[in-house]
Write a protein that holds these residues in place. Structure first.
Motif, PDB file in Angstrom:
ATOM      1  N   ASN A 420      29.969  14.698   6.779  1.00 57.37           N
ATOM      2  CA  ASN A 420      31.286  14.498   6.946  1.00 57.37           C
ATOM      3  C   ASN A 420      31.793  14.456   5.541  1.00 57.37           C
ATOM      4  OD1 ASN A 420      30.843  11.697   5.891  1.00 57.37           O
ATOM      5  ND2 ASN A 420      29.932  11.321   7.814  1.00 57.37           N
ATOM      6  N   GLY A 421      33.172  14.414   5.581  1.00 56.28           N
ATOM      7  CA  GLY A 421      33.764  14.245   4.234  1.00 56.28           C
ATOM      8  C   GLY A 421      33.713  13.049   3.445  1.00 56.28           C
ATOM      9  N   GLY A 422      33.588  11.996   3.863  1.00 55.89           N
ATOM     10  CA  GLY A 422      33.393  10.844   2.924  1.00 55.89           C
ATOM     11  C   GLY A 422      34.816  10.084   2.834  1.00 55.89           C
ATOM     12  N   LEU A 423      35.883  10.552   3.063  1.00 53.48           N
ATOM     13  CA  LEU A 423      37.174   9.601   3.244  1.00 53.48           C
ATOM     14  C   LEU A 423      37.616   9.266   4.323  1.00 53.48           C
ATOM     15  CD1 LEU A 423      39.525  11.656   1.077  1.00 53.48           C
ATOM     16  CD2 LEU A 423      39.078   9.505   0.587  1.00 53.48           C
ATOM     17  N   LYS A 424      37.446   8.025   4.555  1.00 54.71           N
ATOM     18  CA  LYS A 424      37.485   7.203   5.762  1.00 54.71           C
ATOM     19  C   LYS A 424      38.865   6.223   5.829  1.00 54.71           C
ATOM     20  CE  LYS A 424      34.168   6.276   8.554  1.00 54.71           C
ATOM     21  NZ  LYS A 424      34.242   6.983   9.776  1.00 54.71           N
ATOM     22  N   MET A 425      39.326   5.859   6.817  1.00 49.34           N
ATOM     23  CA  MET A 425      40.255   4.815   6.933  1.00 49.34           C
ATOM     24  C   MET A 425      39.425   3.428   7.544  1.00 49.34           C
ATOM     25  SD  MET A 425      43.996   4.481   9.163  1.00 49.34           S
ATOM     26  CE  MET A 425      43.518   4.510  10.621  1.00 49.34           C
ATOM     27  N   LEU A 426      39.944   2.360   7.090  1.00 47.20           N
ATOM     28  CA  LEU A 426      39.375   1.265   7.497  1.00 47.20           C
ATOM     29  C   LEU A 426      40.488   0.384   8.100  1.00 47.20           C
ATOM     30  CD1 LEU A 426      37.116   0.217   4.396  1.00 47.20           C
ATOM     31  CD2 LEU A 426      36.204   1.461   6.321  1.00 47.20           C
ATOM     32  N   THR A 427      39.886  -0.488   9.219  1.00 48.81           N
ATOM     33  CA  THR A 427      40.981  -1.095   9.866  1.00 48.81           C
ATOM     34  C   THR A 427      40.314  -2.249  10.163  1.00 48.81           C
ATOM     35  OG1 THR A 427      40.538  -0.217  11.968  1.00 48.81           O
ATOM     36  CG2 THR A 427      42.455   0.872  11.022  1.00 48.81           C
ATOM     37  N   GLY A 428      41.126  -3.536  10.778  1.00 45.68           N
ATOM     38  CA  GLY A 428      40.737  -4.783  10.606  1.00 45.68           C
ATOM     39  C   GLY A 428      41.766  -5.775  10.439  1.00 45.68           C
ATOM     40  N   ASN A 429      41.237  -7.269  10.611  1.00 47.86           N
ATOM     41  CA  ASN A 429      42.143  -8.068  10.360  1.00 47.86           C
ATOM     42  C   ASN A 429      42.742  -8.284   8.853  1.00 47.86           C
ATOM     43  OD1 ASN A 429      40.049  -9.502   9.102  1.00 47.86           O
ATOM     44  ND2 ASN A 429      39.721 -10.803  10.503  1.00 47.86           N
ATOM     45  N   LEU A 430      42.339  -7.448   8.120  1.00 48.45           N
ATOM     46  CA  LEU A 430      42.815  -7.223   6.650  1.00 48.45           C
ATOM     47  C   LEU A 430      43.730  -6.224   6.590  1.00 48.45           C
ATOM     48  CD1 LEU A 430      39.748  -8.222   4.354  1.00 48.45           C
ATOM     49  CD2 LEU A 430      41.712  -9.767   4.883  1.00 48.45           C
ATOM     50  N   GLY A 431      44.340  -5.753   7.677  1.00 49.22           N
ATOM     51  CA  GLY A 431      44.998  -4.603   7.395  1.00 49.22           C
ATOM     52  C   GLY A 431      44.242  -3.099   7.352  1.00 49.22           C
ATOM     53  N   LYS A 432      44.853  -2.051   6.633  1.00 53.50           N
ATOM     54  CA  LYS A 432      44.299  -0.827   6.647  1.00 53.50           C
ATOM     55  C   LYS A 432      44.072  -0.475   5.264  1.00 53.50           C
ATOM     56  CE  LYS A 432      47.904   1.289   8.802  1.00 53.50           C
ATOM     57  NZ  LYS A 432      48.510   2.611   9.309  1.00 53.50           N
ATOM     58  N   ALA A 433      43.038   0.144   5.209  1.00 53.56           N
ATOM     59  CA  ALA A 433      42.660   0.707   3.810  1.00 53.56           C
ATOM     60  C   ALA A 433      41.866   1.904   3.823  1.00 53.56           C
ATOM     61  CB  ALA A 433      41.664  -0.409   3.240  1.00 53.56           C
ATOM     62  N   VAL A 434      41.591   2.579   2.663  1.00 55.66           N
ATOM     63  CA  VAL A 434      40.809   3.825   2.289  1.00 55.66           C
ATOM     64  C   VAL A 434      39.567   3.451   1.612  1.00 55.66           C
ATOM     65  CG1 VAL A 434      40.849   6.107   1.564  1.00 55.66           C
ATOM     66  CG2 VAL A 434      43.148   5.270   2.519  1.00 55.66           C
TER      67      VAL A 434
END
Length: 605
Positions: A420-434
């Motif tokens: 995979n390309g290694g750039l991912k979105m993270l989600t959870g109770n802290l919001g969104k991040a990269v």
């Protein structure tokens, strides 16, 4: 369309999402193009001002409607190594334009700041917003309505995205981007990083550090690591805005000059006065944007483009999202290893087969849309080449190799460096991040550790120097978002975190600020949104809270009772120190207007 149905599906959902904004954008582009040569609408006094300093021949040519005029937007300055070569480009472009029966004028200059110079300094707080200022400055240059096409001279971090936004805002004009190329290889990037870490530990002094840095950044051209500047060049080529093979040819070489002259002639050939009219607003579509994202993943490119590509797309009425970028990352394999994802620099990448080999491999697997329009006038398959200098001094293109010249730098699509390309979105109770994990070892893709909270880079550096960070922890560096202080890059944290990780501690970074293309071996959840100044969950984290960063599952969670966490007040801090000095007072209104990171962190859209 692409052969890969997953790429097609993501492209189609972007098309559907974009219909309410793309359709009116195209109507505006077509209405502007339908007016024909725009100098014809200028009054005599307007036109006289526009060519007052031209030669008699150019004045005669511009008096009518049949000779194309090329507008040059330049980011030249002679402090920035990447932009210093542009000093001679207007002369080359004018000569090429006259040889092709046209005229070229410098339409305007745009600011070009260097994140390398401002890193960790107050000026870095202007950096992200300079993108939108550049777009507006280029818009002023093109607003004189004197031009049939435009060429854009820019390379580095915010400059190319700003120029793309301007080009798409003037989408009725054909546009070609002309790069300057990378500097020749100096001190290897891994050795530079080693010296930086030794300096952070106090094991070498400033003299040794400056010597290493000076050997790394030593001449004209872009820095040779694969940061945002070189990611920009990859994007311009894979999106069809460069001439084929133009991205990574060194400055001040005959081939570089030949590519520049060729681009000028081609820009004149694709105006509405000829038979190959290629307005940039129609040329760049959803397929072009997806191709750019695919290229970013296949090369392990800059995290800054999780914001820039969104802003660039929105300038053309295209609604790209972090989810689209993350989903494409799950599909597209990493086939390039360029520092910080490997030991090679961009010169090694180019020598291994470069953009031609990369595009050929991605097309072969169906990861790119070939049926796009490009400034070269053909589909993307025309970019599967290696540029050479012909005996007549013009550009000669040969087929890109079937095999990589260095499989440690460029891999075949059948045997990628990772799936995979290694750039991912993270989600959870802290919001969104990269997060960018292409340079992070797999055993560090999941970090669960207590938080240590900081409100500035300096505070964390002080804690490191005082020996208070020799343990497992996740550094929460907040109030670094667009509205708080302009979202500076936080690279001064990298050496300290790298040292701690090398000592065997589990460490990670969580921030509403940026890290960019130099994001390396330490896991970093960045661009957290909502940001702290907006009362986002990141503003509720306390020292000792357990945080789980899981780049495998794509989650970012604070492991605190949900009711207790919801009841906590968001911390506020005094940000007045960010309001003044080094021009920051001029950007107060931009900080107030800035959108969230996942919408491009723009003041324009």
């Amino acid at each position: 369309m692409s052969a890969d149905r997953r790429i097609e599906a993501i492209t189609q959902r972007i098309v559907e999402r974009s219909k309410p904004t793309r359709a009116p954008y195209l109507e505006r582009v077509r209405a502007a193009a339908a007016k024909g040569v725009h100098r014809s609408v200028l009054a005599c006094g307007n036109l006289a001002h526009g060519f007052a300093v031209c030669s008699p021949g150019d004045k005669a040519a511009l008096s009518g409607d049949t000779v194309p005029n090329l507008g040059i937007i330049t980011a030249y300055n002679d402090m920035l190594s990447a932009h210093q070569p542009f000093e001679t480009y207007p002369t080359l472009i004018r000569e090429a334009a006259r040889a092709a029966g046209g005229v070229a004028q410098v339409a305007g200059g745009v600011p070009a700041m260097c994140d390398g110079v401002t890193q960790g300094q107050p000026g870095m707080e202007l950096s992200l917003f300079s993108r939108d200022v550049i777009a507006m400055a280029a818009g002023i240059g093109l607003s004189h309505n004197m031009f049939d096409a435009a060429v854009f001279l820019g390379v580095c971090d915010k400059i190319v995205p700003g120029l793309v936004i301007a080009a798409l805002t003037f989408g009725h004009l054909p546009s070609i981007f002309i790069p300057a190329g990378p500097m020749t290889s100096g001190l290897p990037n891994d050795e530079k990083t080693r010296i930086r870490q030794l300096y952070a530990e106090g094991k070498v002094g400033r003299a040794e550090l400056l010597e290493a840095e000076s050997k790394s950044y030593h001449g004209p051209g872009t820095c040779t690591f694969y940061g945002t500047a070189n990611s920009n060049q990859m994007l311009m080529e894979i999106m069809g805005l460069h001439m084929p093979g133009a991205s990574f040819v060194n400055p001040n070489t005959p081939l570089r000059d030949a590519l520049t002259k060729e681009a000028a002639k081609r820009a004149l050939a694709i105006t509405a006065l000829g038979n190959e009219f290629t307005p940039s607003g129609e040329m760049i579509d959803e397929r072009s944007i997806v191709n750019g994202v695919v290229g970013l993943h296949a090369t392990g490119g800059s995290t800054n483009h999780t914001m820039h590509l969104i802003a660039m797309a929105r300038a053309a009425g295209i609604q790209l999202s972090w989810q689209d970028i993350s989903d494409l990352s799950d599909i597209v394999p990493l086939i390039a290893r360029v520092y910080p994802n490997g030991l090679a620099d961009v010169n090694h990448f180019h020598a291994a087969g470069g953009m031609g080999f990369l595009i050929k491999q991605l097309l072969k697997a169906g990861f790119l849309h070939d049926d796009v329009r490009t400034v070269y006038g053909q589909g993307l398959a025309a970019y599967t080449i290696e540029p050479k200098l012909g005996a007549d001094g013009n550009v000669l293109r040969e087929d890109a190799p079937e095999e990589s010249h260095d499989p440690k730098v460029l891999a075949r699509i059948e045997s990628p460096f990772q799936p995979n390309g290694g750039l991912k979105m993270l989600t959870g109770n802290l919001g969104k991040a990269v997060i960018k994990i292409s340079a992070v070892k797999p055993e560090r893709h999941i970090v669960e550790a207590p938080a240590i909270v900081f409100h500035s880079q300096q505070a964390m550096q002080d804690a490191f120097k005082e020996g208070r960070l020799n343990r497992d922890f996740i550094a929460v560096v907040r109030f670094q978002g667009p509205k708080a202080n302009g979202m500076p890059e936080l690279h001064k944290l990298t050496p300290a975190l790298g040292v701690l990780q090398d000592r065997g501690f589990k460490v990670a970074l969580l921030t509403d600020g940026r890290m960019s293309g130099a994001s390396g071996k330490v896991p970093a959840a960045i661009h957290v949104t909502p940001e702290a100044v907006d009362g986002g969950p990141i503003a509720k984290i306390r020292d000792g809270d357990m945080i789980r960063l899981d780049a495998v599952a794509g989650t970012l969670e604070v492991l605190v009772d949900a009711a207790d966490f919801a009841a906590r007040p968001a911390v506020t801090v005094d940000l007045s120190d960010n309001d003044y000095g080094m021009g920051r007072e001029l950007f107060a209104s931009l900080r107030q207007m800035a959108g969230p990171a996942d919408m491009g962190a723009s003041v324009l859209f």
